[in-house]
Design a protein around this motif. Structure first.
Motif, PDB file in Angstrom:
ATOM      1  N   PRO A 116       5.165  -9.753 -16.819  1.00 11.01           N
ATOM      2  CA  PRO A 116       4.914 -10.871 -15.897  1.00 11.01           C
ATOM      3  C   PRO A 116       4.662 -10.436 -14.458  1.00 11.01           C
ATOM      4  CG  PRO A 116       7.253 -10.708 -16.392  1.00 11.01           C
ATOM      5  CD  PRO A 116       6.581  -9.692 -17.253  1.00 11.01           C
ATOM      6  N   LYS A 117       5.025  -9.204 -14.098  1.00  8.66           N
ATOM      7  CA  LYS A 117       4.924  -8.773 -12.711  1.00  8.66           C
ATOM      8  C   LYS A 117       3.547  -8.160 -12.430  1.00  8.66           C
ATOM      9  CE  LYS A 117       9.877  -7.827 -12.219  1.00  8.66           C
ATOM     10  NZ  LYS A 117      10.891  -6.805 -11.867  1.00  8.66           N
ATOM     11  N   GLU A 133      -7.825  -7.505  -4.986  1.00 10.68           N
ATOM     12  CA  GLU A 133      -7.846  -8.652  -5.895  1.00 10.68           C
ATOM     13  C   GLU A 133      -6.427  -9.082  -6.250  1.00 10.68           C
ATOM     14  OE1 GLU A 133     -12.057  -8.297  -8.397  1.00 10.68           O
ATOM     15  OE2 GLU A 133     -10.226  -7.419  -9.210  1.00 10.68           O
ATOM     16  N   ILE A 134      -5.577  -8.119  -6.586  1.00 10.12           N
ATOM     17  CA  ILE A 134      -4.192  -8.450  -6.946  1.00 10.12           C
ATOM     18  C   ILE A 134      -3.446  -9.000  -5.737  1.00 10.12           C
ATOM     19  CG2 ILE A 134      -2.071  -7.575  -7.990  1.00 10.12           C
ATOM     20  CD1 ILE A 134      -4.505  -7.555  -9.817  1.00 10.12           C
ATOM     21  N   PHE A 135      -3.696  -8.411  -4.571  1.00 14.86           N
ATOM     22  CA  PHE A 135      -2.985  -8.864  -3.375  1.00 14.86           C
ATOM     23  C   PHE A 135      -3.428 -10.261  -2.958  1.00 14.86           C
ATOM     24  CE2 PHE A 135      -2.684  -9.196   1.274  1.00 14.86           C
ATOM     25  CZ  PHE A 135      -1.315  -9.044   1.427  1.00 14.86           C
ATOM     26  N   GLU A 136      -4.739 -10.521  -2.948  1.00 16.40           N
ATOM     27  CA  GLU A 136      -5.236 -11.829  -2.504  1.00 16.40           C
ATOM     28  C   GLU A 136      -5.143 -12.903  -3.583  1.00 16.40           C
ATOM     29  OE1 GLU A 136      -9.124 -11.689  -0.867  1.00 16.40           O
ATOM     30  OE2 GLU A 136      -8.619 -10.279   0.733  1.00 16.40           O
ATOM     31  N   ARG A 137      -4.824 -12.492  -4.815  1.00 20.90           N
ATOM     32  CA  ARG A 137      -4.721 -13.414  -5.962  1.00 20.90           C
ATOM     33  C   ARG A 137      -6.052 -14.120  -6.238  1.00 20.90           C
ATOM     34  NH1 ARG A 137       0.518 -14.422  -3.471  1.00 20.90           N
ATOM     35  NH2 ARG A 137      -0.309 -16.248  -2.385  1.00 20.90           N
ATOM     36  N   LEU A 147       0.816  -1.207   0.000  1.00 26.57           N
ATOM     37  CA  LEU A 147       0.000   0.000   0.000  1.00 26.57           C
ATOM     38  C   LEU A 147       0.854   1.262   0.000  1.00 26.57           C
ATOM     39  CD1 LEU A 147      -2.821  -1.012   2.531  1.00 26.57           C
ATOM     40  CD2 LEU A 147      -3.165  -0.401   0.139  1.00 26.57           C
ATOM     41  N   LEU A 148       2.001   1.214   0.674  1.00 23.63           N
ATOM     42  CA  LEU A 148       2.846   2.396   0.808  1.00 23.63           C
ATOM     43  C   LEU A 148       3.773   2.607  -0.380  1.00 23.63           C
ATOM     44  CD1 LEU A 148       3.824   2.138   4.594  1.00 23.63           C
ATOM     45  CD2 LEU A 148       2.155   3.675   3.561  1.00 23.63           C
ATOM     46  N   PHE A 149       4.342   1.529  -0.931  1.00 20.44           N
ATOM     47  CA  PHE A 149       5.458   1.685  -1.867  1.00 20.44           C
ATOM     48  C   PHE A 149       5.222   1.093  -3.252  1.00 20.44           C
ATOM     49  CE2 PHE A 149       7.489   1.250   2.428  1.00 20.44           C
ATOM     50  CZ  PHE A 149       7.752   2.596   2.592  1.00 20.44           C
ATOM     51  N   TYR A 150       4.089   0.443  -3.503  1.00 16.22           N
ATOM     52  CA  TYR A 150       3.872  -0.211  -4.788  1.00 16.22           C
ATOM     53  C   TYR A 150       2.506   0.168  -5.347  1.00 16.22           C
ATOM     54  CZ  TYR A 150       7.903  -3.157  -3.738  1.00 16.22           C
ATOM     55  OH  TYR A 150       9.167  -3.597  -3.456  1.00 16.22           O
ATOM     56  N   ARG A 151       2.378  -0.023  -6.649  1.00 14.50           N
ATOM     57  CA  ARG A 151       1.089   0.116  -7.331  1.00 14.50           C
ATOM     58  C   ARG A 151       0.819  -1.156  -8.125  1.00 14.50           C
ATOM     59  NH1 ARG A 151      -1.390   5.014  -7.263  1.00 14.50           N
ATOM     60  NH2 ARG A 151      -2.787   4.302  -8.922  1.00 14.50           N
ATOM     61  N   PRO A 152      -0.449  -1.609  -8.162  1.00 16.78           N
ATOM     62  CA  PRO A 152      -0.738  -2.854  -8.898  1.00 16.78           C
ATOM     63  C   PRO A 152      -0.634  -2.639 -10.405  1.00 16.78           C
ATOM     64  CG  PRO A 152      -2.760  -1.853  -8.088  1.00 16.78           C
ATOM     65  CD  PRO A 152      -1.645  -1.044  -7.519  1.00 16.78           C
ATOM     66  N   VAL A 153      -0.343  -3.726 -11.106  1.00 18.98           N
ATOM     67  CA  VAL A 153      -0.245  -3.720 -12.569  1.00 18.98           C
ATOM     68  C   VAL A 153      -1.328  -4.652 -13.093  1.00 18.98           C
ATOM     69  CG1 VAL A 153       1.203  -4.179 -14.577  1.00 18.98           C
ATOM     70  CG2 VAL A 153       2.221  -3.280 -12.478  1.00 18.98           C
ATOM     71  N   TRP A 154      -2.137  -4.169 -14.036  1.00 19.07           N
ATOM     72  CA  TRP A 154      -3.213  -4.987 -14.593  1.00 19.07           C
ATOM     73  C   TRP A 154      -2.663  -5.761 -15.792  1.00 19.07           C
ATOM     74  CZ3 TRP A 154      -5.672  -4.024 -10.539  1.00 19.07           C
ATOM     75  CH2 TRP A 154      -5.889  -2.739 -10.069  1.00 19.07           C
ATOM     76  N   THR A 155      -2.678  -7.086 -15.690  1.00 20.87           N
ATOM     77  CA  THR A 155      -2.199  -7.952 -16.760  1.00 20.87           C
ATOM     78  C   THR A 155      -3.317  -8.897 -17.191  1.00 20.87           C
ATOM     79  OG1 THR A 155      -1.386  -9.656 -15.234  1.00 20.87           O
ATOM     80  CG2 THR A 155       0.124  -7.851 -15.786  1.00 20.87           C
ATOM     81  N   GLU A 156      -3.103  -9.565 -18.319  1.00 21.30           N
ATOM     82  CA  GLU A 156      -4.089 -10.541 -18.789  1.00 21.30           C
ATOM     83  C   GLU A 156      -4.268 -11.668 -17.789  1.00 21.30           C
ATOM     84  OE1 GLU A 156      -6.063 -10.588 -21.282  1.00 21.30           O
ATOM     85  OE2 GLU A 156      -5.385  -8.847 -22.431  1.00 21.30           O
TER      86      GLU A 156
END
Length: 740
Positions: free
Chosen positions: A165-166, A290-294, A86-95
């Motif tokens: 991939p990330k 969603e990205i965090f909980e996979r 939450l502090l240092f990253y942003r999610p990336v939307w991938t297929e």
């Protein structure tokens, strides 16, 4: 497909299972209209939907080959990892992360009746939603996201899918990650602060006093510079901590209440716009989790008791669903659980909230993407329900697994709102005090699970879809509406219909027939309801009088409609609001008479699986037809002619009937011949014009009207009209002069 029909499964659970399976397949946002006259049945279906959707989520996590999702209850390490992201990253939307199979459902129950005292009922809906998300994910996590992640401008647009991939990208200041800057600042602060604390600045003793003062002031400047360097990040950290404490202490529902109290915000600046931004923040937070909980996260918002509120508040909630919860990427599944007949009547009364061209059904059609009408209880279900009530048992069957693979030793955890917990506690307390009328005979009956071949079901659904979009397979696309909401209703209804057929172990008809039936229900609901009512009345009349020739199963439903079309034409003014919902009547004739010749037997089979037909239309048609038959009984008492007999009469036949009535002089026969008055003229012309042409006295006109039109004047017409207007607001009622 299995051909044996299952009769020992409760119907409500079957329909709840089919709807839950459909909701796990469709993409959000989706708004479901869950229609039933009985609120207890609605609660039963909702609880079973929660059970089956939780089972489906667990089944996917067990059998999918994706990385294992994180636990819903986070551990200490997961919590620390979430805070760092939450502090240092942003999610990336991938297929990959946008097509995850694992899913989590969050159920939020909103009882509109509990917030009916509020001026803006829809604001209470948003407050309940905010509170549920805070309780589910935590105030700290939501507060950190609000401060460190959310950006109104960046998050306002659609997701940008990237081919990398990330799943995470570091926040950067320039080209340097923020975490690296903070780390270097921390190390630099240590290198400055530690020597300063340990050694300090030694005072050099100079012999000259002037030199000594100058040296001391120089060292003071160095100390001030060091404090300033260390103080800038300290002030930034202090500001961040204060903002976080503010978001933890001040709840978002309190901000909404303040906005409601502030007239400048609610009227001039636009409270809906502010709340829309808050809803966008909640959506972005769900995307992040969603990205965090996979796993995908879907919020199922169950709106109940809305039909008990005032018309203006109902329309406000429906507008909020349409505006706040229906963005293209919204993760919300809205379930509007109401009595459709009451809801339509209430919406129809909110004339100031609707356009002049709109009817209540048109208004609902723009919002509802999946209409789901819980069909009436079967005789077996009524008997079982009645027995449960007599024995003091719960009306809701608790353990009724429909999938053997989905059942587990420990029952799935169902999310309850505060209202549900209160109801459960209250019902448990009441059950302790209830004495059954009949002693219990052991445990309640359990139902056997049925195994579904989901691959075969999906194949049948795809085949039905292909019949619509493939021109060489069928002509169905020519009967489809160009409205995208209508198309979505057809798609979702096909899924539910096929799922119910498989669950009840019915032999499914060809996919083209299934798709055609769903299109027929969506495009011509009033005419189809009329056919169903006519078939039902014929069957009941046959049971009363065995000599009555009811429609056999091989007769086409077009023949049924054609035979009863005159009666529908006569009562057309009374059901005008319903007929306006139907599509082109000529296309309807071509559809049933030429392309898709459905029979009465197929109609009875499809009725078991039809959930996208609003039964309030059929109920109104039944009332109108029943009222007309009462008038027919009065007509028979006065030896009046039937409408079908009159419509086929020619001018000479009219004269012959008049000659039988001894009270009519010969001059009226000449008037009938002179003006070419036949049966159609008598039935469909204005009665005032007809009386003026015939020049009859009051007594002669009354006798003529009773004999040919079957009209029995009411004893108190003004009071009757007032009563009809009060009980049927918004419905055009034919005057007594046009009754037949």
């Amino acid at each position: 497909m299995a051909t044996e029909k299952v009769t020992d499964i409760p119907s409500d659970n079957v329909y709840a299972y089919a709807l839950s399976k459909t909701l796990t397949k469709v993409s959000s946002p989706v708004t479901v209209g869950l229609y039933s006259e009985c609120h207890n049945r609605i609660n039963t279906v909702l609880k079973n939907i929660e059970l089956h959707m939780d089972q489906e989520a667990k089944r996917r996590e067990k059998y999918t080959k994706e990385p294992k999702p994180r636990s819903i209850t986070p551990s200490v390490s997961d919590l620390l990892s979430l805070i760092l992201r939450l502090l240092f990253y942003r999610p990336v939307w991938t297929e990959q992360n946008q097509n995850m199979k694992n899913i989590r459902y969050l159920f939020v129950r909103f009882s509109a009746w509990h917030f009916a005292g509020s001026d803006l009922l829809w604001a209470g809906l948003v407050m309940q939603l905010c509170k549920a998300l805070q309780n589910s994910f935590g105030k700290l996590q939501l507060g950190l996201f609000r401060i460190a992640q959310h950006d109104n401008e960046k998050d306002a647009g659609k997701k940008k899918i990237e081919d990398i991939p990330k799943n995470w990208r570091s926040k950067k200041l320039g080209c340097i990650p923020i975490w690296a800057l903070i780390f270097m600042g921390f190390i630099g602060s240590l290198l400055i602060l530690v020597p300063l604390i340990i050694f300090g600045f030694s005072d050099l003793k100079d012999y000259k006093e002037g030199e000594k003062v100058e040296s001391t002031s120089g060292y003071g400047v160095l100390e001030g510079f060091a404090i300033a360097v260390l103080g800038v990040p300290a002030v930034g950290a202090l500001r961040f901590i204060l903002l976080l404490l503010k978001n933890l202490i001040v709840n978002q529902d309190l901000k909404i209440r303040q906005g409601l109290d502030n007239k400048k915000v609610s009227q001039q600046l636009g409270l809906m716009h502010e709340i829309r931004k808050e809803m966008r923040l909640l959506c972005c937070f769900i995307y992040f989790m969603e990205i965090f909980e996979r796993r995908r996260i879907r919020v199922v918002l169950e709106i109940t008791n809305l039909d008990r509120c005032t018309p203006k508040k109902i329309v406000g909630v429906l507008d909020a669903i349409n505006i706040l919860l229906s963005d293209e990427e919204s993760p919300f599944i809205s379930v509007l659980a109401v009595d459709p007949e009451v809801l339509v009547r209430q919406v129809q009364q909110a004339e100031s909230c609707l356009n002049k061209r709109d009817s209540a059904y048109d208004f609902l059609d723009r919002i509802i993407t999946l209409p789901f009408t819980v069909p009436p209880l079967s005789d077996a279900s009524k008997s079982s329900l009645f027995e449960n009530i007599v024995r003091g048992q719960s009306e809701i069957s608790e353990d009724i697994p429909l999938e053997g693979t989905a059942a587990s030793t420990s029952g799935p955890v169902t999310s309850f709102s505060v209202e549900d917990e209160y109801c459960v506690k209250y019902s448990e307390t009441e059950e302790e005090q209830v004495t059954p009328l009949i002693a219990n005979k052991g445990n309640s009956k359990t139902f056997a699970a049925t195994e579904l071949n989901l691959n075969e079901v999906d194949s049948l659904i795809e085949s039905a879809f292909s019949c619509i979009f493939s021109r060489h397979k069928s002509k169905l696309q020519s009967y489809m509406s160009g409205n995208t909401m209508s198309m979505r209703r057809v798609i979702n209804s096909i899924r539910v219909t096929i799922m119910i057929m498989e669950t009840q172990k019915l032999e499914p008809p060809p996919p083209e027939k299934i798709a055609a039936w769903v299109v027929l229900v969506d495009r011509w609901p009033c005419r189809l309801s009329w056919i169903i009512q006519c078939v039902e009345d014929d069957q009941q009349s046959n049971e009363i009088d065995g000599s009555f020739c009811a429609a056999d199963n091989t007769k086409t439903i077009w023949d049924v409609f054609n035979y009863n079309s005159l009666e529908l034409c006569i009562i057309g003014n009374e059901v005008e609001n319903f007929l306006e919902r139907d599509g082109d009547p000529e296309l309807f004739e071509v559809f049933l008479r030429k392309d898709f010749r459905f029979t009465v037997g197929e109609l009875e089979m499809f009725q078991l699986c039809t959930v996208n037909l609003n039964y309030s239309i059929k109920n109104e048609l039944a009332r109108v037809r029943g009222s007309r038959r009462l008038k027919i009984a009065g007509r028979n008492a006065f030896l009046s002619l039937s409408s079908q007999a009159v419509v086929n009469m020619k001018t000479d036949d009219i004269c012959q009937e008049l000659s039988k009535l001894l009270s009519f002089p010969e001059k009226y026969l000449e008037t009938v011949r002179k003006n070419f008055i036949d049966g159609r003229t008598i039935l469909f012309s204005d009665t005032k014009d007809l009386r003026q042409v015939l020049q009859m006295t009051l007594g002669e006109w009354t006798t003529f009207k009773i004999h040919f039109l079957g009209v029995i004047p009411p004893s108190r017409p003004a009071q009757a009209k007032t009563l009809r207007d009060a009980t049927n607001p918004g419905v055009v009622i034919c005057s007594s002069d046009h009754s037949c």
